[in-house]
Design a protein around this motif. Sequence first.
Motif, PDB file in Angstrom:
ATOM      1  N   MET A  35       9.913   2.815  -8.868  1.00 14.73           N
ATOM      2  CA  MET A  35       9.250   1.511  -9.007  1.00 14.73           C
ATOM      3  C   MET A  35      10.145   0.372  -8.512  1.00 14.73           C
ATOM      4  O   MET A  35       9.674  -0.549  -7.832  1.00 14.73           O
ATOM      5  CB  MET A  35       8.866   1.257 -10.466  1.00 14.73           C
ATOM      6  CG  MET A  35       7.785   2.173 -11.017  1.00 14.73           C
ATOM      7  SD  MET A  35       6.204   2.065 -10.162  1.00 14.73           S
ATOM      8  CE  MET A  35       6.377   3.395  -8.986  1.00 14.73           C
ATOM      9  N   SER A  36      11.411   0.440  -8.830  1.00 15.57           N
ATOM     10  CA  SER A  36      12.340  -0.600  -8.369  1.00 15.57           C
ATOM     11  C   SER A  36      12.475  -0.578  -6.852  1.00 15.57           C
ATOM     12  O   SER A  36      12.507  -1.631  -6.199  1.00 15.57           O
ATOM     13  CB  SER A  36      13.721  -0.399  -9.018  1.00 15.57           C
ATOM     14  OG  SER A  36      13.632  -0.536 -10.417  1.00 15.57           O
ATOM     15  N   GLY A  37      12.524   0.633  -6.281  1.00  8.90           N
ATOM     16  CA  GLY A  37      12.608   0.755  -4.826  1.00  8.90           C
ATOM     17  C   GLY A  37      11.368   0.239  -4.134  1.00  8.90           C
ATOM     18  O   GLY A  37      11.451  -0.449  -3.102  1.00  8.90           O
ATOM     19  N   VAL A  38      10.205   0.560  -4.694  1.00  7.13           N
ATOM     20  CA  VAL A  38       8.951   0.077  -4.103  1.00  7.13           C
ATOM     21  C   VAL A  38       8.893  -1.446  -4.155  1.00  7.13           C
ATOM     22  O   VAL A  38       8.472  -2.092  -3.191  1.00  7.13           O
ATOM     23  CB  VAL A  38       7.740   0.689  -4.827  1.00  7.13           C
ATOM     24  CG1 VAL A  38       6.452  -0.014  -4.408  1.00  7.13           C
ATOM     25  CG2 VAL A  38       7.624   2.184  -4.520  1.00  7.13           C
ATOM     26  N   LYS A  39       9.311  -2.037  -5.277  1.00  5.76           N
ATOM     27  CA  LYS A  39       9.279  -3.506  -5.373  1.00  5.76           C
ATOM     28  C   LYS A  39      10.121  -4.154  -4.284  1.00  5.76           C
ATOM     29  O   LYS A  39       9.662  -5.076  -3.590  1.00  5.76           O
ATOM     30  CB  LYS A  39       9.784  -3.970  -6.739  1.00  5.76           C
ATOM     31  CG  LYS A  39       9.785  -5.502  -6.877  1.00  5.76           C
ATOM     32  CD  LYS A  39      10.395  -5.963  -8.174  1.00  5.76           C
ATOM     33  CE  LYS A  39      10.263  -7.480  -8.311  1.00  5.76           C
ATOM     34  NZ  LYS A  39      10.903  -8.224  -7.193  1.00  5.76           N
ATOM     35  N   THR A  40      11.338  -3.674  -4.113  1.00  2.00           N
ATOM     36  CA  THR A  40      12.218  -4.256  -3.092  1.00  2.00           C
ATOM     37  C   THR A  40      11.626  -4.072  -1.695  1.00  2.00           C
ATOM     38  O   THR A  40      11.641  -4.997  -0.871  1.00  2.00           O
ATOM     39  CB  THR A  40      13.611  -3.603  -3.167  1.00  2.00           C
ATOM     40  OG1 THR A  40      14.157  -3.819  -4.469  1.00  2.00           O
ATOM     41  CG2 THR A  40      14.556  -4.195  -2.127  1.00  2.00           C
ATOM     42  N   ALA A  41      11.087  -2.872  -1.430  1.00  2.00           N
ATOM     43  CA  ALA A  41      10.480  -2.609  -0.119  1.00  2.00           C
ATOM     44  C   ALA A  41       9.250  -3.485   0.104  1.00  2.00           C
ATOM     45  O   ALA A  41       9.072  -4.064   1.182  1.00  2.00           O
ATOM     46  CB  ALA A  41      10.112  -1.138   0.005  1.00  2.00           C
TER      47      ALA A  41
END
Length: 382
Positions: A112-118
């Motif tokens: 989820m954190s990776g998707v947000k940044t992307a």
Amino acid sequence: MMAVTVLKHATIYTGLERIEDGYIRFDDKILAVGDMFDYRAEAGEQIIDLQGKTLVPGFIDVHAHGGYGFDAMDGDADQIDKMATAMMEHEGVTTVFATTMTQSVENIDKAMSGVKTAADRNPLIQGVHLEGPFINVQFKGAQPEEYIQNPNAELVARWNELSGNRVRLITYAPEDEGSQAFEDYLLAHNIVPSVGHSNATREQMLHSKATHVTHLYNAQREFKHREPGVTGHAMLEENMYAELIADGFHIVPDMLRLAFEQKGPERIDLVTDSMRSKGMPEGESELGGQKVFVKDKQARLADGTLAGSVLMFKDAFHNAMAFMGASVGEAVMMSSVNQAREFGLASKGTLEVGKDADINVFDPDMHLIETYSYGVKHTTKA
């Protein structure tokens, strides 16, 4: 300020109508679309003649785990960014929901954190599809059993916050304990409840608030003559949107046609359910820590279980016509229009004034040759 482009003398499927000899004017948004009879050139615009070509809205994939060597569960923002861009450049997908799978809470946190940044830097990523971990062990498919749990709204709230409030779709088993309160939470937070990896009976489904079914036919209680199950329920209920993996392997062509004839093009969402092996050479790959073997356009676990797909969306679009007997206009509905309507993607799904300039260009043989994303042209990669 972005230059204005005009594509003219094309057959245009707007998602609402077919224009035989039309034009479309856009910068990052669509400024005008109509019949060539009504076209009037304006100063400074770049004009491209597309005689013999066909234009359709950019594709929307609401169920895609990965591709091109990348996977949303890796939680690496750079890779998720590249994954979404590759889907656009190779397949014409201009909107994607990064899709997770049943895993540990910590691994889903990381995703989820990776998707947000992307997604903060790549607007192709318009949402998140949480596939699990709230599913039924009996229909786990390629989802690892040790991380399966009952519906938990607190976890959804946590993951939604970590994703920047991008969770739009959740696959869960409605027969599990606590599912009714869970459904109420999802609906109150603009998240679509989707039955999938479920052993629910028709009777249980009649008490569920699910309005979407994850990969119809696959990993769910089957349609039988004395128990319609999840598949039968989805077929019978007009309000249910049904995902179809139209690769010819997850669902044989006859059953794709049956779903199309029963549901109609207005309630089907074509999806890929693709994994990191898509667009890569055949051989050994990985899904959720499990070995996957890719051969003959099929991805399977060691025991033979289908494990996601390597389907490209442009092929799903073609297969809808070849296997289901859909027209181009009906394929457009299942590729773009329905997804935008169902998930409230107000600037997507159709070629209308004010919408994002997401456009796929097909040659006279209906091969995808170009994609415009927010008005920027990309030549389709092999």
